[in-house]
Design an enzyme around this catalytic site. Structure first.
Site, short mmCIF file in Angstrom:
data_model
loop_
_atom_site.label_atom_id
_atom_site.label_comp_id
_atom_site.label_asym_id
_atom_site.label_seq_id
_atom_site.Cartn_x
_atom_site.Cartn_y
_atom_site.Cartn_z
N LYS A 136 0.85 -1.20 0.00
CA LYS A 136 0.00 0.00 0.00
C LYS A 136 0.89 1.25 0.00
CE LYS A 136 -3.85 1.91 2.77
NZ LYS A 136 -4.69 1.70 3.97
N SER A 176 -9.65 1.55 3.11
CA SER A 176 -8.87 2.37 2.22
C SER A 176 -7.83 1.62 1.40
CB SER A 176 -8.17 3.46 3.04
OG SER A 176 -7.24 2.87 3.94
N SER A 178 -9.62 -0.86 7.26
CA SER A 178 -9.09 -0.71 5.90
C SER A 178 -8.40 -1.93 5.31
CB SER A 178 -8.12 0.46 5.84
OG SER A 178 -8.85 1.65 5.76
N1 GLN Z 1 -13.06 3.68 6.77
C1 GLN Z 1 -12.38 4.05 7.97
C2 GLN Z 1 -12.08 5.53 7.96
O1 GLN Z 1 -12.36 6.15 7.01
C3 GLN Z 1 -11.15 3.23 8.16
C4 GLN Z 1 -9.94 3.71 7.47
C5 GLN Z 1 -8.74 2.89 7.74
O2 GLN Z 1 -8.82 1.83 8.37
N2 GLN Z 1 -7.61 3.41 7.34
O3 GLN Z 1 -11.56 6.05 8.91
#
Ligand code: GLN
Length: 479
Positions: free
Chosen positions: A73, A148, A172
């Site tokens: 990532k 994400s 994420s």
């Molecule tokens: N969807 C969650 C957020 O927007 C988790 C994001 C993540 O785990 N980086 O905070």
């Protein structure tokens, strides 16, 4: 599967160069449509693969991950490579050092193929917040892959690489794994070093693997976990290998179910697939126990309040001077003083979701408010941890859906941040309580004539990844 590939390499049925070239061909064929990768490093990948092949030719022993291609990532630093977090503000940032996980994987000999797309700075649940490109769900290109870490999930799900790294602050890794039909593991907070991971919310972030099987996730976890002097939240817990000790098993295991999590808001098709698995697990000798975590209803509020606060603090460093984009360097710069440079660089460099979180977080932490918001949320966080602890006196794991819905369509939630946040309802409690959690595939479900993957989440107590993996591998045998 990593073990099979490893055996083929050792038996010289395939070379690492061939594996890597196959991976590059898959990327060539599919990335144009799926948009999983932001950048691919062909030459260095082939060069590194050849080194592994030479080692094999010399008759030297190779490790489990050695010679096998993987992706990272784009919020994890790889030395001398551009690391953007899918943000314009650091679009040209070249990482001066390797993240600890990268160092460890390098040592393990895996072959790094490329950096994957994500929501800007890991803020989002659909990868739609990337400043650069869309990433599409391989099961239906009109739908999001989750986020994400959407790019890493798609790279693995569509066989561009065997496994990938993501980061999980509130889901994420697990949510995109669910949307793409693969395994995603978020380790206990402190299991894996965050050094070299671009921070989103420091008390929530954790790196973990995407893989095709639980066994593969265990192999990667072995390679990346452990104490690191550069991250003082890391702990060395045990020395044994999760992979070598892996025993797929449901017999005698106590599985906690919280009935209210299966009610309102959960797609009936997801519910059905998961209930089938619960019934099957009973037949395998698992004991199903009803549990309750009363304050779980407050987790989204705690999560978003604390995460935005930590974001506002962590993101002060992107000021147009220390890193990346500086509006003052642009030909048509409007900046007349230092404050203008800060404001204009951040205005240009950050996307709307990042700005929203910085503004809300700054408000929550401002004088006179931080006790009422951040401190209060910290107290509720402790309360939630305590409730989980009590439940884990009774059960080995807690089972929930990973997501309330099947993969949604592009644009379906992107105009409504609150709706997007609500989609994290099942994954966020794990990060709030700093627990390990995994999403494993739970069959397919049909929507408008398309077959889409369903994910099931298992959560164990702190540092109990072995049990979590054993039970997850037990569920993989579902039939
Ligand atoms: N969807 C969650 C957020 O927007 C988790 C994001 C993540 O785990 N980086 O905070």
């Amino acid at each position: 599967m990593i073990k099979e590939l490893h055996e083929k390499l050792v038996n010289r049925e395939i070379s690492s160069e061939e594996l890597v070239k196959n991976s590059l061909i898959e990327i060539e064929n599919k990335n144009g449509e799926f948009g999983a990768f932001l950048k691919v490093f062909k030459e260095s990948a082939i060069k590194n693969a050849k080194k592994v092949d030479e080692k094999i030719a010399r008759g030297e022993k190779i490790g489990m991950l050695e010679g096998i291609p993987y992706a990272i990532k784009d919020n994890i630093c790889v030395q001398d490579k551009i690391t953007t977090s899918a943000s314009k503000i650091i679009e040209k940032y070249e990482a001066p050092y390797n993240a600890t996980v990268v160092k460890k994987i390098k040592k393990a000999g895996a072959v790094f193929v490329g950096k994957t797309n994500m929501d800007e700075f890991a803020m989002g649940s659909s990868t739609e917040n990337s400043a650069f490109q869309k990433t599409k769900n391989p099961f239906d290109v009109d739908r999001v892959p989750g986020g994400s870490s959407g790019g890493s999930a798609v790279a693995v799900a569509s066989d561009m690489v065997s496994w990938a790294l993501g980061s999980d602050t509130g889901g994420s890794i697990r949510q995109p794994a669910a949307f793409c039909g693969i395994v995603g593991l978020k380790p206990t907070y402190g299991r894996v070093s965050r050094y070299g991971l671009m921070a989103m919310a420091s008390s929530y972030d954790q790196i973990g693997p995407f893989a095709k099987t639980v066994e593969d996730a265990a192999i990667v976890l072995d390679a990346i976990s452990g104490k690191d002097i550069h991250d003082n939240t890391t702990v060395q817990k045990g020395r044994d290998s999760f992979y070598e000790n892996l025993k797929p098993n449901l017999k005698g295991k106590k599985i906690g179910i919280m009935p209210s999590l299966f009610e309102e808001g959960l797609d009936g098709k997801i519910k059905k697939n998961i209930e089938e698995r619960i019934e099957w697990a009973k037949g395998q000798g698992a004991e199903i126990i009803q549990i309750d975590i009363p304050h779980i209803k407050n987790t989204l509020a705690v999560y978003y309040l604390m995460v935005m606060s930590e974001v506002s603090s962590n993101f002060a460093k992107y000021d147009g001077i220390k890193f990346g984009l500086s509006e003052a360097n642009l030909e048509n710069s409007k900046s007349k003083n230092i404050l203008d440079v800060y404001l204009n660089s951040r205005e240009l460099g950050f996307g709307p979701e990042v700005k929203r979180r910085i503004i809300l977080g700054t408000h929550a932490l401002s004088a006179g408010y931080s006790d009422a918001y951040y401190k209060k949320a910290q107290k509720v966080r402790e309360l939630i941890k305590h409730e989980f602890k009590k439940v884990f006196d009774q059960v080995d794991v807690i089972l929930t859906p990973t997501t309330p819905t099947l993969p949604f369509k592009f644009g379906e939630k992107s105009d409504n941040p609150l709706e997007m946040y609500l989609a994290d309802i099942y994954t966020v409690p794990v990060n709030v309580a700093m627990l390990p959690g995994i999403s494993i595939p739970a069959g397919m479900a049909e929507e408008n004539g398309v077959q889409l993957p369903v994910g099931m989440q298992l959560i164990s107590k702190w540092w109990d990844e072995q049990n979590l993996l054993d039970i997850s591998a037990g569920f993989e045998k579902f039939e």
